[in-house]
Design a protein around this motif. Structure first.
Motif, PDB file in Angstrom:
ATOM      1  N   LYS A  59      65.588  43.409  51.401  1.00 56.26           N
ATOM      2  CA  LYS A  59      64.244  43.811  51.801  1.00 56.26           C
ATOM      3  C   LYS A  59      63.644  44.790  50.784  1.00 56.26           C
ATOM      4  CE  LYS A  59      63.819  41.898  55.991  1.00 56.26           C
ATOM      5  NZ  LYS A  59      62.716  40.986  56.386  1.00 56.26           N
ATOM      6  N   LEU A  60      62.367  44.625  50.524  1.00 54.07           N
ATOM      7  CA  LEU A  60      61.585  45.645  49.840  1.00 54.07           C
ATOM      8  C   LEU A  60      60.662  46.263  50.880  1.00 54.07           C
ATOM      9  CD1 LEU A  60      60.194  47.238  47.600  1.00 54.07           C
ATOM     10  CD2 LEU A  60      58.868  45.179  47.048  1.00 54.07           C
ATOM     11  N   LYS A  61      60.800  47.573  51.094  1.00 51.11           N
ATOM     12  CA  LYS A  61      59.947  48.294  52.030  1.00 51.11           C
ATOM     13  C   LYS A  61      59.115  49.289  51.241  1.00 51.11           C
ATOM     14  CE  LYS A  61      63.359  47.853  55.746  1.00 51.11           C
ATOM     15  NZ  LYS A  61      64.218  48.562  56.716  1.00 51.11           N
ATOM     16  N   ALA A  62      57.819  49.297  51.489  1.00 50.41           N
ATOM     17  CA  ALA A  62      56.923  50.148  50.713  1.00 50.41           C
ATOM     18  C   ALA A  62      55.922  50.853  51.623  1.00 50.41           C
ATOM     19  CB  ALA A  62      56.187  49.333  49.655  1.00 50.41           C
ATOM     20  N   ALA A  63      55.741  52.140  51.381  1.00 50.23           N
ATOM     21  CA  ALA A  63      54.690  52.936  52.023  1.00 50.23           C
ATOM     22  C   ALA A  63      53.713  53.349  50.932  1.00 50.23           C
ATOM     23  CB  ALA A  63      55.276  54.160  52.708  1.00 50.23           C
ATOM     24  N   ILE A  64      52.426  53.101  51.149  1.00 45.79           N
ATOM     25  CA  ILE A  64      51.429  53.252  50.098  1.00 45.79           C
ATOM     26  C   ILE A  64      50.261  54.093  50.593  1.00 45.79           C
ATOM     27  CG2 ILE A  64      49.947  52.032  48.467  1.00 45.79           C
ATOM     28  CD1 ILE A  64      51.617  49.491  49.111  1.00 45.79           C
ATOM     29  N   GLY A  65      49.880  55.090  49.809  1.00 45.61           N
ATOM     30  CA  GLY A  65      48.655  55.846  50.041  1.00 45.61           C
ATOM     31  C   GLY A  65      47.656  55.518  48.947  1.00 45.61           C
ATOM     32  N   ILE A  66      46.405  55.229  49.317  1.00 50.86           N
ATOM     33  CA  ILE A  66      45.428  54.711  48.357  1.00 50.86           C
ATOM     34  C   ILE A  66      44.103  55.456  48.467  1.00 50.86           C
ATOM     35  CG2 ILE A  66      43.993  52.710  47.775  1.00 50.86           C
ATOM     36  CD1 ILE A  66      46.277  50.914  48.594  1.00 50.86           C
ATOM     37  N   LEU A  67      43.517  55.747  47.305  1.00 51.39           N
ATOM     38  CA  LEU A  67      42.128  56.181  47.191  1.00 51.39           C
ATOM     39  C   LEU A  67      41.353  55.024  46.566  1.00 51.39           C
ATOM     40  CD1 LEU A  67      42.526  59.834  45.851  1.00 51.39           C
ATOM     41  CD2 LEU A  67      41.704  59.157  48.115  1.00 51.39           C
ATOM     42  N   ARG A  68      40.224  54.668  47.177  1.00 52.78           N
ATOM     43  CA  ARG A  68      39.520  53.457  46.751  1.00 52.78           C
ATOM     44  C   ARG A  68      38.027  53.724  46.618  1.00 52.78           C
ATOM     45  NH1 ARG A  68      37.093  49.078  49.425  1.00 52.78           N
ATOM     46  NH2 ARG A  68      37.347  47.046  48.388  1.00 52.78           N
ATOM     47  N   ALA A  69      37.424  53.119  45.612  1.00 52.97           N
ATOM     48  CA  ALA A  69      35.969  53.152  45.435  1.00 52.97           C
ATOM     49  C   ALA A  69      35.474  51.722  45.332  1.00 52.97           C
ATOM     50  CB  ALA A  69      35.595  53.935  44.180  1.00 52.97           C
ATOM     51  N   GLU A  70      34.321  51.445  45.923  1.00 57.99           N
ATOM     52  CA  GLU A  70      33.791  50.086  45.877  1.00 57.99           C
ATOM     53  C   GLU A  70      32.286  50.099  45.729  1.00 57.99           C
ATOM     54  OE1 GLU A  70      33.151  48.683  50.454  1.00 57.99           O
ATOM     55  OE2 GLU A  70      35.238  48.733  49.737  1.00 57.99           O
ATOM     56  N   LEU A  71      31.769  49.003  45.206  1.00 56.74           N
ATOM     57  CA  LEU A  71      30.338  48.798  45.069  1.00 56.74           C
ATOM     58  C   LEU A  71      29.937  47.606  45.911  1.00 56.74           C
ATOM     59  CD1 LEU A  71      29.807  49.187  41.201  1.00 56.74           C
ATOM     60  CD2 LEU A  71      29.301  50.871  42.971  1.00 56.74           C
ATOM     61  N   GLU A  72      28.991  47.828  46.805  1.00 56.69           N
ATOM     62  CA  GLU A  72      28.399  46.720  47.543  1.00 56.69           C
ATOM     63  C   GLU A  72      27.147  46.303  46.773  1.00 56.69           C
ATOM     64  OE1 GLU A  72      27.250  45.465  52.113  1.00 56.69           O
ATOM     65  OE2 GLU A  72      27.061  47.553  51.490  1.00 56.69           O
ATOM     66  N   LEU A  73      27.302  45.318  45.895  1.00 55.00           N
ATOM     67  CA  LEU A  73      26.217  44.925  45.013  1.00 55.00           C
ATOM     68  C   LEU A  73      25.046  44.343  45.779  1.00 55.00           C
ATOM     69  CD1 LEU A  73      28.307  43.368  42.104  1.00 55.00           C
ATOM     70  CD2 LEU A  73      27.448  45.705  42.351  1.00 55.00           C
ATOM     71  N   GLN A  74      25.360  43.659  46.870  1.00 56.80           N
ATOM     72  CA  GLN A  74      24.352  43.173  47.801  1.00 56.80           C
ATOM     73  C   GLN A  74      25.085  42.819  49.083  1.00 56.80           C
ATOM     74  OE1 GLN A  74      23.189  39.698  45.338  1.00 56.80           O
ATOM     75  NE2 GLN A  74      23.713  38.500  47.140  1.00 56.80           N
ATOM     76  N   LYS A  75      24.330  42.540  50.127  1.00 56.31           N
ATOM     77  CA  LYS A  75      24.942  42.213  51.401  1.00 56.31           C
ATOM     78  C   LYS A  75      25.835  40.994  51.234  1.00 56.31           C
ATOM     79  CE  LYS A  75      25.587  42.361  55.891  1.00 56.31           C
ATOM     80  NZ  LYS A  75      26.342  43.452  56.536  1.00 56.31           N
ATOM     81  N   GLY A  76      27.132  41.175  51.502  1.00 57.97           N
ATOM     82  CA  GLY A  76      28.053  40.060  51.414  1.00 57.97           C
ATOM     83  C   GLY A  76      28.805  39.935  50.110  1.00 57.97           C
ATOM     84  N   PHE A  77      28.659  40.908  49.201  1.00 61.05           N
ATOM     85  CA  PHE A  77      29.397  40.839  47.946  1.00 61.05           C
ATOM     86  C   PHE A  77      29.816  42.252  47.544  1.00 61.05           C
ATOM     87  CE2 PHE A  77      29.242  39.938  43.129  1.00 61.05           C
ATOM     88  CZ  PHE A  77      30.619  39.769  43.112  1.00 61.05           C
TER      89      PHE A  77
END
Length: 264
Positions: A59-77
């Motif tokens: 088994k590979l067991k992983a615990a992950i903490g993430i900081l994320r940035a995103e761009l909503e270029l338009q509704k639905g993308f």
């Protein structure tokens, strides 16, 4: 097509579908400004891996903490990038070609992680949105050192590990509720990597590398997005990944994640 090229081709296919989705969806929000979102997330998964040409599993067991940035270029993308830290546990790997065989049970090895993702809405049918999702994540190579205490002579172990994951597939969301948006996704889900162990005992040295591959390639994810205001939402999901055991029969791996998103 080689196995190593499949994840790259998959990501480009999903991105291509997003960019060339039906014109009415694009035109509908052509005047919408770009939205920036940031999020803090946590993920845990337990994944069966095979090694030594698929003869053995652990088994590979992983615990992950993430900081994320995103761009909503338009509704639905939406496109995003993330970075974080992961504790990866490879307990159960067996190394037989070192000066002395090692059954690895040293626990977690920490390391940095980065990746990118894309989410789209292809079309809407009543209260249902049908779209796609794709993600690539890379846990960077990291090293840990251990002392061997079970021998009369002093010994040292150096472990180096890295893994990658790519997923992508269709997603269906139900938008009929005011604050909750349940969703279902069936996605290609591939994991692969390496784990290298070096052993030194007085004048004896040896190094052995395991190429690991995740069992199961299709995951089923269910979850919901809770969005009580225009500037905050909470996303929670669980994933089941069926696979065939080496000795025959079916089993299921699992994973879960929670993400808090803030809009700017």
């Amino acid at each position: 097509m080689s196995g190593k090229r499949i994840p790259t081709v998959l990501c480009f296919m999903v991105l291509g579908v997003a960019l060339f989705r039906p014109a009415p969806i694009q035109a509908q929000e052509s005047g919408q400004s770009i939205h920036i979102k940031s999020s803090l997330g946590f993920e845990y998964f337990s994944r069966t891996i095979v090694w030594d040409e698929g003869l053995y599993s652990s088994k590979l067991k992983a615990a992950i903490g993430i900081l994320r940035a995103e761009l909503e270029l338009q509704k639905g993308f939406t496109i995003g990038a993330f970075a974080g830290y992961t504790l990866s546990n490879f307990n159960g790997l067996v190394f037989r070609q070192l000066p002395f065989s090692i059954d690895y049970e040293a626990g977690n090895i920490g390391g940095l992680l980065w990746g990118a993702d894309v989410d789209t809405i292809l079309f809407v049918v009543g209260d249902y949105e049908i779209g796609t999702t794709a993600q690539f994540a890379m846990s960077l190579r990291s090293t840990a050192e251990f002392e061997i205490l079970s021998l009369n002579q002093k010994g040292d172990l150096v472990a180096k590990r890295k893994w990658n994951r790519v997923l992508g597939g269709p997603v269906i969301r139900y938008t009929g509720y005011e604050d909750f948006t349940p969703f279902l996704s069936i996605a290609y889900n591939r994991l692969w990597g390496t784990f290298t162990l070096s052993e030194t005992i007085v004048d004896l040295e040896g190094t052995e590398e395991k190429t690991i591959t995740g069992k199961g390639i299709v995951g089923i994810t269910v979850g919901t997005v809770y969005e009580p205001s225009a500037v905050f939402k909470l996303k929670a999901e669980v994933t089941a990944l069926p696979y065939t055991k080496i000795g025959g029969g079916l089993d299921v791996d699992y994973g879960a994640s929670v993400k808090v998103v803030v809009f700017f």
